[in-house]
Structures are given as structure tokens and as C-alpha cells.
Design a protein around this motif. Structure first.
Motif, mmCIF file in Angstrom:
data_model
loop_
_atom_site.group_PDB
_atom_site.id
_atom_site.type_symbol
_atom_site.label_atom_id
_atom_site.label_comp_id
_atom_site.label_asym_id
_atom_site.label_seq_id
_atom_site.Cartn_x
_atom_site.Cartn_y
_atom_site.Cartn_z
ATOM 1 N N ASN A 81 0.781 -1.240 0.000
ATOM 2 C CA ASN A 81 0.000 0.000 0.000
ATOM 3 C C ASN A 81 0.811 1.288 0.000
ATOM 4 O O ASN A 81 0.536 2.217 0.754
ATOM 5 C CB ASN A 81 -1.004 -0.012 1.152
ATOM 6 N N HIS A 133 -2.807 -13.835 -9.464
ATOM 7 C CA HIS A 133 -2.986 -12.467 -9.962
ATOM 8 C C HIS A 133 -1.667 -11.730 -10.209
ATOM 9 O O HIS A 133 -0.608 -12.153 -9.780
ATOM 10 C CB HIS A 133 -3.825 -11.669 -8.973
ATOM 11 N N GLY A 134 -1.787 -10.598 -10.892
ATOM 12 C CA GLY A 134 -0.631 -9.764 -11.187
ATOM 13 C C GLY A 134 -0.650 -8.485 -10.374
ATOM 14 O O GLY A 134 -1.234 -8.440 -9.298
ATOM 15 N N LEU A 135 -0.019 -7.438 -10.914
ATOM 16 C CA LEU A 135 0.099 -6.179 -10.179
ATOM 17 C C LEU A 135 -1.266 -5.509 -10.001
ATOM 18 O O LEU A 135 -2.098 -5.526 -10.896
ATOM 19 C CB LEU A 135 1.016 -5.223 -10.944
ATOM 20 N N PRO A 136 -1.480 -4.871 -8.849
ATOM 21 C CA PRO A 136 -2.757 -4.191 -8.630
ATOM 22 C C PRO A 136 -2.856 -2.850 -9.372
ATOM 23 O O PRO A 136 -3.939 -2.308 -9.492
ATOM 24 C CB PRO A 136 -2.790 -3.965 -7.115
ATOM 25 N N ASN A 170 -0.489 -4.702 -3.056
ATOM 26 C CA ASN A 170 -1.300 -4.779 -1.846
ATOM 27 C C ASN A 170 -1.322 -6.169 -1.229
ATOM 28 O O ASN A 170 -2.032 -6.384 -0.268
ATOM 29 C CB ASN A 170 -2.708 -4.187 -2.004
ATOM 30 N N MET A 171 -0.488 -7.042 -1.762
ATOM 31 C CA MET A 171 -0.375 -8.343 -1.104
ATOM 32 C C MET A 171 1.078 -8.590 -0.706
ATOM 33 O O MET A 171 1.965 -8.445 -1.535
ATOM 34 C CB MET A 171 -0.868 -9.442 -2.023
ATOM 35 N N PRO A 172 1.297 -8.954 0.548
ATOM 36 C CA PRO A 172 2.667 -9.225 0.969
ATOM 37 C C PRO A 172 3.119 -10.580 0.437
ATOM 38 O O PRO A 172 2.294 -11.422 0.088
ATOM 39 C CB PRO A 172 2.551 -9.265 2.493
ATOM 40 N N CYS A 180 -5.439 -10.698 1.886
ATOM 41 C CA CYS A 180 -6.376 -9.702 1.350
ATOM 42 C C CYS A 180 -7.005 -8.878 2.467
ATOM 43 O O CYS A 180 -7.231 -7.692 2.322
ATOM 44 C CB CYS A 180 -7.477 -10.392 0.562
ATOM 45 N N ASN A 211 -7.149 -4.839 2.285
ATOM 46 C CA ASN A 211 -5.928 -4.287 1.684
ATOM 47 C C ASN A 211 -6.246 -3.281 0.578
ATOM 48 O O ASN A 211 -5.372 -2.918 -0.187
ATOM 49 C CB ASN A 211 -5.025 -5.414 1.162
ATOM 50 N N SER A 212 -7.494 -2.862 0.476
ATOM 51 C CA SER A 212 -7.922 -1.868 -0.522
ATOM 52 C C SER A 212 -7.871 -2.400 -1.947
ATOM 53 O O SER A 212 -8.005 -1.634 -2.885
ATOM 54 C CB SER A 212 -7.073 -0.589 -0.470
ATOM 55 N N GLY A 213 -7.667 -3.692 -2.096
ATOM 56 C CA GLY A 213 -7.539 -4.235 -3.451
ATOM 57 C C GLY A 213 -8.850 -4.797 -3.978
ATOM 58 O O GLY A 213 -9.885 -4.781 -3.308
ATOM 59 N N PHE A 214 -8.792 -5.263 -5.215
ATOM 60 C CA PHE A 214 -9.940 -5.904 -5.872
ATOM 61 C C PHE A 214 -9.511 -7.301 -6.290
ATOM 62 O O PHE A 214 -8.510 -7.455 -6.986
ATOM 63 C CB PHE A 214 -10.370 -5.099 -7.109
ATOM 64 N N TYR A 215 -10.250 -8.295 -5.857
ATOM 65 C CA TYR A 215 -9.873 -9.665 -6.184
ATOM 66 C C TYR A 215 -11.074 -10.477 -6.623
ATOM 67 O O TYR A 215 -12.204 -10.203 -6.221
ATOM 68 C CB TYR A 215 -9.200 -10.338 -4.981
ATOM 69 N N GLU A 252 -7.031 -8.842 -14.802
ATOM 70 C CA GLU A 252 -6.953 -8.630 -13.351
ATOM 71 C C GLU A 252 -8.284 -8.171 -12.767
ATOM 72 O O GLU A 252 -8.538 -8.353 -11.593
ATOM 73 C CB GLU A 252 -5.888 -7.580 -13.012
#
Lengths: 126, 411
Positions: free
Chosen positions: A44, A77-80, A101-103, B276, B284-288, B337
Motif C-alpha cells: 500500500n 494475480h498480477g500487479l494491482p 497490496n499483497m505481501p 487480502c 488491503n484496498s484491493g480488488f480480487y 486482473e
């Protein structure tokens, strides 16, 4: 295997051809020195990085259209985000908009013409 | 004799050397109840904190103004903001129930609604709004609601006129542009480029700009009010504090062994929840893509959200400085994605939620956990999760941990 990944199959093929074919083919197959400078990575945040591409004599290569790709080997998945690479001159390129956003373990690849010219592994922390 | 003594001494010495690390380990375990330093560090990042809230709302200069908070709080309950005069924000986001839509007003108004109304506790900590993230700021989110035919079903001209008429005297500083609005030709109709473009075009560019500015003030005031809509501390947060202080007695009284086992599972990289669901709001503010899309139907997923975001006249790039909005500037547009992906929701205060996931497909948290154990994946569909190997008793542990994230201390 790392060699194959780093230079791409076609370049290796071109290298083999060097002895018999044109000089320009050889030039394309020449070993590039690609570096990517990034700070320690955490989730983040937005990161900027400096990319350099030079030939075997250390002379910067200009005018390349480079792309970035990232993925987590353990996940699908790839890059956010969609980072952008812009040319700075003398073989220097700036990378902006990189974020995670993923460790965990990430593989970052720099591509030219769809071929991987650099592949680096990073551990992104919380 | 002395030889025996020496060998006993040597034996004791060797044993103590071997035993030493074990002894230390046991000691550390006593203080931290078996958690490693890394795990405690990770838990600290899950502890409730509102530190990030100012940074996330930089584009709202009214965010910390007391008069804006007050106006926002009145607007949140004001049915005059709706086209029908019948509903307010609070109709679908019930303050007494974690700002969740406990009466399913959303679906009563529109049985085909693509998304359920999420609760709003801690919403000001988010990067993206709506399940598809089509709004990049809390204030622009509110503007979308006012003009959404399925929600407040009004338009910006009507909203601005209403706010000036009712609140100008009480909030003169905030609503200082109302006199300009009162010079607009009186007309019974509304106007907006989105829902009433024909009327909107009747105004001059300067008039349209004035209306938009006032409209944005409405959104920014509502956002200022939502800054105060925060989840109270949960038992989990107090447990983390106790661990950090090394107070194992207090920690043991805060979470029971079943909840601690659930927490361990939650943090376990093999189970993966924390990948997540991390940060103070457990997102984590992401979209999955977690296999919750409905192939064949219109998706209303992140893929569509990105298109709507980039078209929005109030996104950060169009209504601000590009340098301030890397998240929009570098937004992921690759549909590999974004297809089938939804925003990672918070896991705090789930007890108020009437249903779960973006479309409310599950009625219980148990059903959500069952989903993660056995996500219905279809061939050729991109999914970001793998089935989580959870035994029945582990599912129970995970569930009791999630309950410890409820703010009500008795829960």
C-alpha cells in the motif's frame, strides 16, 4: 534456463546465427545490461524506480518501449496497478506507479518487444 | 570419585547448554503466549487506528471543518435530498446498526440491485468506494448516490436548491455561494449532465460551474460527517495491545483459546485470509476475484468499475491534481486482473451485516467460510483464491475469531 528467460529464445537463436548472418541480427542479440533500482518494498505505497539499459560496452540504449509485468508465483494475480515506464535519455528509464497490496514473494519482469529483458524477485512486506 | 564428579559436572554443563535455548523459548512464550515477533508485528498492523484518515481525504478541504461535519450529519438524515422526499442516506445505512441496510431498503427499491449496501463504519479509511470501486473519494461517492435513479434519485440542481433553501442561514460560511444559485432562473425541473442533460444544457458554463461547486460542497460535507463514523475498539484490538505490552494475563482474559486458534488460522499463510484482509480495517484496498461473479449476467465487477471511474467527472484526475492521485493515474485497466473482481470488504462488525458478499448471496458468515473452503470455480475463469483446507472445528475457530472483531465487548 535463466539464460533463456533473460534473453528470450529468439535472441539466443539470433546469437547462434551470428557467425553466418548479418551484423544487425548480432546487434540485437548482444548482451544487454538491465538494472532496476527499487527501495525495500511494503504494501500500500507507491514506488518509483530507475531502470537502466546498456549494451555490453556500457553505452545506454535509447528509444526502447519497455513494459513491466509482475506476478506472485503462489497466486494467480498480477500487479494491482498499471505502472508506466518513460524514457529519461542515455539508456535511463523511469518507472512510476508501482504498488503492491499483497505481501509475499513477487516476480517483476521488464519486457521489450514481448521478451523478458530483466527478471527480479522481491519480497513485499506488510 | 573425583572423576565421577567431574563427569557429572560436565554432563550438567552440557545439558544446561542444550537446555538453555529451550528454557529461553519457554520464557518468551510465556510473555507472548506463543506468538512470534513477526506475528505480533503483523497483528499490530491489524489493530484499529485512524491515522491514515487525513491522508486518504486530502482532496477534501472541508474534511476537518466542524460546520461541514454538522451540515453533513443533517444531510445524512435529510429526506429532502431524495427525488421522492421519502428516503435519506440513513434509510439504507442505519446508524444504530453499523450503518448497514438492515431493512433491505436497497432491494425493496430495486429488486434487481447489483450490489448490497455495505456498512459504513470506518468507510473514511478506504481508498475506493462501492463494490466495484467506481468512486475514488468519499465525497464523490456521495454525489453519485444523489443522482443514482435507484438510490436518492434526485439531480444536482434540485439538491443544491434544497440545501441552499434549508441550510444557508445556519451555515453561511460553508454555503456562501448560495446567492449565485438563487439568481438561477426559477424552474420546477431538475438538471444534471447525467440524468437531465437537456435541462442542464440550458445553463451557461458559468452557471453550471457554480452548481457543480455547490454540489461538491454537499459531497464534502457528507464525507466530513462520515469521518466520525468509525468502528469502536474490539476485543481483538485490546488483545493486541496486551501482547505488545507483554501483559499475558490481560491477553488471556480478552480472547479465549478458540478465538486465539481462529486468529492463528487467519494469520496462517496457508489459509491466506490475511493476504487480502489486512490493515486496520481488515482490507488491503484491493480488488480480487474470489469466485463470486455470476457468469452470463452483467458483472458489475471491477472491470466495469474502472470504466465508470475513468468516465466520472468528479474523479481525482478531472477534479484535482494528477500528482495527488496516483491510484487513478496508474489504475489497473488490464481486464485479466479486473474481471470478476470486487473490493475486499472490511471484516469488522460483521454482526450488523444482513447478508454477505457484494450481492448478498450468503446469509451467514459460516456460509462465507464454507465458500472459501470450496469456492465454486468454473473452467477458464480467473480466480485469485485456492480452496482453503479447513477442518470443521477450524471453521468454527475462524468464525469465533471473526466475532471477536465486533466492537460490542459482550460479543
Amino acid at each position: 534456463m535463466p539464460f533463456v528467460l533473460r534473453y528470450g529464445l529468439s535472441k539466443i537463436f539470433a546469437l547462434l546465427l551470428c557467425g553466418v548472418a548479418f551484423a544487425s541480427v548480432c546487434a540485437a542479440a548482444e548482451k544487454w545490461e538491465v538494472t532496476l533500482d527499487l527501495p525495500p518494498l511494503a504494501v500500500n505505497q507507491f514506488y518509483e524506480g530507475l531502470l537502466t539499459v546498456a549494451d555490453s560496452n556500457g553505452v545506454g540504449i535509447t528509444g526502447l518501449r519497455l513494459q513491466i509485468r509482475g506476478r506472485m508465483p503462489e497466486h494467480a494475480h498480477g500487479l494491482p496497478t498499471a505502472p508506466q515506464i518513460t524514457e529519461k535519455g542515455q539508456g535511463r528509464y523511469s518507472l512510476k506507479g508501482l504498488s503492491f497490496n499483497m505481501p509475499g514473494r513477487w516476480v517483476i519482469e521488464i519486457l521489450h518487444d514481448g521478451e523478458t529483458v530483466l527478471r527480479q524477485e522481491y519480497t513485499v512486506r506488510f | 570419585m573425583s572423576r565421577i564428579l567431574i563427569s557429572i559436572c560436565a554432563l550438567v554443563f552440557v545439558l544446561s547448554l542444550i537446555g538453555l535455548p529451550f528454557f529461553h523459548e519457554a520464557n518468551a512464550e510465556n510473555v507472548h503466549l506463543g506468538w512470534s515477533e513477526d506475528e505480533i508485528e503483523l497483528m499490530r498492523r491489524l489493530r484499529l487506528s485512524v491515522e491514515a484518515v487525513a491522508d486518504k481525504n486530502r482532496s477534501n478541504e472541508l474534511f476537518f471543518r466542524e460546520d461541514a461535519v454538522e451540515l453533513g450529519s443533517r444531510l445524512f438524515n435529510d429526506t429532502g435530498l431524495s427525488g421522492s422526499g421519502q428516503i435519506a442516506c440513513a434509510s439504507c445505512h442505519r446508524p444504530e446498526s453499523g450503518f448497514q441496510d438492515t431493512e433491505s431498503v436497497t432491494y425493496r427499491l430495486n429488486p434487481q440491485a447489483a450490489h448490497r449496501a455495505p456498512g459504513l463504519l470506518g468507510v473514511a479509511m478506504q481508498d475506493w468506494f462501492f463494490w466495484d470501486g467506481r468512486a475514488d473519494s468519499l465525497w464523490s461517492q456521495a454525489l453519485a448516490v444523489i443522482e443514482n435513479p435507484q438510490e436518492l434519485a434526485s439531480d444536482r440542481l434540485r439538491a443544491v436548491r434544497h440545501v441552499c433553501a434549508r441550510y444557508e442561514n445556519s451555515f453561511p460560511a460553508l454555503l456562501k455561494d448560495c446567492p449565485e444559485i438563487s439568481t438561477l432562473p426559477a424552474a420546477p425541473w431538475g438538471a444534471s449532465p447525467l440524468v437531465d442533460n437537456e435541462n442542464w444544457q440550458k445553463f451557461t458554463a458559468a452557471q453550471r460551474e457554480n452548481i457543480n461547486k455547490m454540489f461538491v460542497t454537499i459531497g464534502k460535507s457528507l464525507a466530513a460527517f462520515e469521518r466520525g463514523v468509525m468502528p469502536p475498539i474490539s476485543r481483538f484490538d485490546l488483545y493486541v495491545d496486551a501482547l505488545v505490552e507483554g501483559n499475558s494475563v490481560a491477553a488471556k482474559n480478552l480472547l479465549n483459546s478458540k478465538e486465539v486458534a481462529g486468529l492463528k488460522l487467519f494469520l496462517d499463510p496457508m489459509v491466506g485470509c490475511v493476504n487480502c484482509h489486512n490493515g486496520p480495517m481488515f482490507s488491503n484496498s484491493g480488488f480480487y476475484a474470489v469466485a463470486t461473479d455470476s457468469p452470463g449476467r452483467r458483472e458489475n465487477d471491477r472491470k466495469q468499475g474502472v470504466t465508470l471511474l475513468l468516465n466520472s467527472e468528479f474523479n481525482c484526475l478531472k477534479w484535482g491534481n494528477a500528482e495527488d492521485c496516483p491510484k487513478v493515474q496508474y489504475v489497473q485497466t488490464d481486464t485479466a486482473e479486473t474481471a470478476g473482481a470486487y473490493k475486499v470488504p472490511s471484516l469488522r462488525n460483521l454482526r450488523h451485516a444482513p447478508a454477505f458478499m457484494h450481492d448478498g448471496r450468503y446469509q451467514t458468515v459460516e456460509a462465507v467460510i464454507e465458500h472459501y473452503r470450496n469456492p465454486a470455480t468454473l473452467p477458464l475463469r480467473h480466480v485469485d483464491i485456492r480452496p482453503a483446507a479447513l477442518l470443521p472445528h477450524q471453521r468454527g475457530q475462524l468464525l469465533s475469531f471473526l466475532k471477536a472483531l465486533n466492537s460490542d465487548p459482550s460479543n
